[in-house]
Design an enzyme around this catalytic site. Structure first.
Site, PDB file in Angstrom:
ATOM      1  N   ARG A 108       0.717  -0.761  -0.372  1.00 21.56           N
ATOM      2  CA  ARG A 108      -0.205   0.450  -0.325  1.00 21.56           C
ATOM      3  C   ARG A 108       0.785   0.917   0.095  1.00 21.56           C
ATOM      4  NH1 ARG A 108      -4.401   0.942   4.396  1.00 21.56           N
ATOM      5  NH2 ARG A 108      -3.038   1.803   5.503  1.00 21.56           N
ATOM      6  N   THR A 112      -1.126   7.762  -0.769  1.00 21.88           N
ATOM      7  CA  THR A 112      -2.274   7.370  -1.416  1.00 21.88           C
ATOM      8  C   THR A 112      -3.170   6.410  -0.971  1.00 21.88           C
ATOM      9  OG1 THR A 112      -0.931   6.338  -3.174  1.00 21.88           O
ATOM     10  CG2 THR A 112      -1.136   8.738  -3.606  1.00 21.88           C
ATOM     11  N   ASP A 204       0.540  -2.380  12.213  1.00 20.83           N
ATOM     12  CA  ASP A 204       1.089  -3.167  11.175  1.00 20.83           C
ATOM     13  C   ASP A 204       1.086  -4.838  10.504  1.00 20.83           C
ATOM     14  OD1 ASP A 204       2.529  -4.235   8.338  1.00 20.83           O
ATOM     15  OD2 ASP A 204       1.949  -1.469   8.089  1.00 20.83           O
ATOM     16  N   ASP A 207       4.673  -5.923   9.520  1.00 18.87           N
ATOM     17  CA  ASP A 207       5.945  -5.611   9.884  1.00 18.87           C
ATOM     18  C   ASP A 207       5.650  -6.823  11.859  1.00 18.87           C
ATOM     19  OD1 ASP A 207       7.490  -4.066   8.838  1.00 18.87           O
ATOM     20  OD2 ASP A 207       5.996  -2.097   9.288  1.00 18.87           O
TER      21      ASP A 207
HETATM   22  O1  LIG Z   1      -7.653  -2.329   2.794  1.00 14.67           O
HETATM   23  P1  LIG Z   1      -5.524  -1.680   2.613  1.00 14.67           P
HETATM   24  O2  LIG Z   1      -6.368  -0.446   2.822  1.00 14.67           O
HETATM   25  O3  LIG Z   1      -5.580  -1.967   0.983  1.00 14.67           O
HETATM   26  O4  LIG Z   1      -4.739  -2.445   3.377  1.00 14.67           O
HETATM   27  C1  LIG Z   1      -4.567  -3.543   3.912  1.00 14.67           C
HETATM   28  C2  LIG Z   1      -3.810  -4.317   3.358  1.00 14.67           C
HETATM   29  O5  LIG Z   1      -1.927  -3.379   4.369  1.00 14.67           O
HETATM   30  C3  LIG Z   1      -1.365  -4.167   4.743  1.00 14.67           C
HETATM   31  O6  LIG Z   1      -0.301  -4.307   3.742  1.00 14.67           O
HETATM   32  P2  LIG Z   1       0.711  -3.457   3.460  1.00 14.67           P
HETATM   33  O7  LIG Z   1       0.336  -2.504   1.979  1.00 14.67           O
HETATM   34  O8  LIG Z   1       0.790  -3.636   4.681  1.00 14.67           O
HETATM   35  O9  LIG Z   1       2.392  -4.832   2.906  1.00 14.67           O
HETATM   36  P3  LIG Z   1       2.889  -5.625   3.981  1.00 14.67           P
HETATM   37  O10 LIG Z   1       2.061  -6.559   4.111  1.00 14.67           O
HETATM   38  O11 LIG Z   1       3.935  -6.267   2.983  1.00 14.67           O
HETATM   39  O12 LIG Z   1       3.469  -5.249   4.891  1.00 14.67           O
HETATM   40  C4  LIG Z   1      -2.942  -5.751   4.676  1.00 14.67           C
HETATM   41  O13 LIG Z   1      -1.548  -6.712   5.228  1.00 14.67           O
HETATM   42  C5  LIG Z   1      -3.330  -5.614   3.329  1.00 14.67           C
HETATM   43  O14 LIG Z   1      -2.614  -6.321   2.200  1.00 14.67           O
HETATM   44  O1  LIG Z   2      -4.227  -1.513   9.697  1.00 11.64           O
HETATM   45  C1  LIG Z   2      -3.524  -1.556   8.899  1.00 11.64           C
HETATM   46  C2  LIG Z   2      -3.791  -1.368   7.601  1.00 11.64           C
HETATM   47  C3  LIG Z   2      -3.202  -1.731   6.680  1.00 11.64           C
HETATM   48  N1  LIG Z   2      -2.674  -2.949   7.260  1.00 11.64           N
HETATM   49  C4  LIG Z   2      -2.116  -3.121   7.802  1.00 11.64           C
HETATM   50  O2  LIG Z   2      -0.809  -4.002   7.958  1.00 11.64           O
HETATM   51  N2  LIG Z   2      -2.682  -2.666   9.536  1.00 11.64           N
HETATM   52 MG   LIG Z   3       2.083  -3.513   6.183  1.00 14.29          MG
END
Ligand SMILES: O=P(O)(O)OC[C@H]1O[C@H](OP(=O)(O)OP(=O)(O)O)[C@H](O)[C@@H]1O
Ligand SMILES: O=c1cc[nH]c(=O)[nH]1
Ligand SMILES: [Mg+2]
Length: 213
Positions: A108, A112, A204, A207
């Site tokens: 994400r 944005t 997150d 993380d």
């Molecule tokens: O519903 P949304 O607003 O799209 O957000 C949710 C997404 O964000 C997080 O991933 P992230 O982008 O943090 O990537 P990561 O899993 O590599 O940390 C999560 O694991 C989802 O994939």
């Molecule tokens: O709360 C949130 C939203 C997006 N991605 C995450 O990991 N946590």
């Molecule tokens: Mg993430």
């Protein structure tokens, strides 16, 4: 099991709520967080496969011949959205050991909040399989909507989205984007903050699973 609607299932079993409370705590470390993601994925997979059809099978017990049931030839693919979705794969494979695994890389944008796909690799016969998308978090829904559209483009008919924590905004976005996808979640939280993180959420997930912050 409460069906919030015919396409949204809230898994609010006491064991699930208990484990989720530990996951939410800021004091829970990476090792325990990762273990809980795996366990909750297994519980969730159990509910998301509840409607799989059965067929009769002859079994010889130590006592006599009998007729039992087995799953009637359902082929499954587990589709983790990287990275955080990877944390749910082992639990799902414990439940469905013969499942194939397809990967969707996506992150994400921090400003944005739009999803940016960076990788996709699916089993060759993906269009013949029930696809269980796994990702712990459903926030704005952008990532899940993109994942669902990628699978529809491959000809997948039965898509189920398994998340651990969902924001109402994300649920709405997913349901509006696709007429058939079903959502399974262990919690429906209050909403999103200005950074599009789920409130109260658990932070997150990627993380916390991988210890990258
Ligand atoms: O519903 P949304 O607003 O799209 O957000 C949710 C997404 O964000 C997080 O991933 P992230 O982008 O943090 O990537 P990561 O899993 O590599 O940390 C999560 O694991 C989802 O994939
Ligand atoms: O709360 C949130 C939203 C997006 N991605 C995450 O990991 N946590
Ligand atoms: Mg993430």
């Amino acid at each position: 099991m409460p069906h919030v609607s015919n396409r949204v299932t809230l898994i609010d079993h006491p064991m699930v709520q208990h484990k989720l409370a530990i996951m939410r705590s800021v004091h829970t470390g990476t090792k325990q967080f990762r273990e809980l993601v795996r366990e909750l994925a297994l519980f969730e997979g159990y509910e998301a496969t509840r409607d799989f059809p059965l067929e009769d099978i002859d079994v010889e017990t130590p006592i006599c011949e009998t007729v039992c049931k087995r799953i009637a030839g359902r082929k499954v693919a587990i589709i983790p959205i990287l990275r955080a979705g990877l944390g749910m794969v082992d639990g799902m494979l414990e439940l469905i050991p013969s499942a194939r695994v397809g990967h969707l890389g996506m992150y994400r944008d921090e400003v944005t909040h739009e999803p940016h796909p960076y990788y996709a690799k699916f089993p060759a016969d993906i269009d013949q399989r029930i696809c269980l998308i796994v990702d712990p978090m459903l926030a704005t829904g952008g990532s899940a909507v993109d994942a669902i559209q990628s699978l529809r483009a491959e000809g997948v008919r039965d898509i189920r989205l398994l998340v651990l924590v969902a924001a109402p905004e994300g649920i709405e976005a997913v349901l509006a984007s696709d007429p058939d996808v079903r959502i399974f979640t262990c919690a429906i939280d209050e909403g999103l903050n200005e950074a599009a993180y789920i409130v109260p959420g658990l932070g997150d997930a990627g993380d916390r699973i991988f210890g990258t912050k």
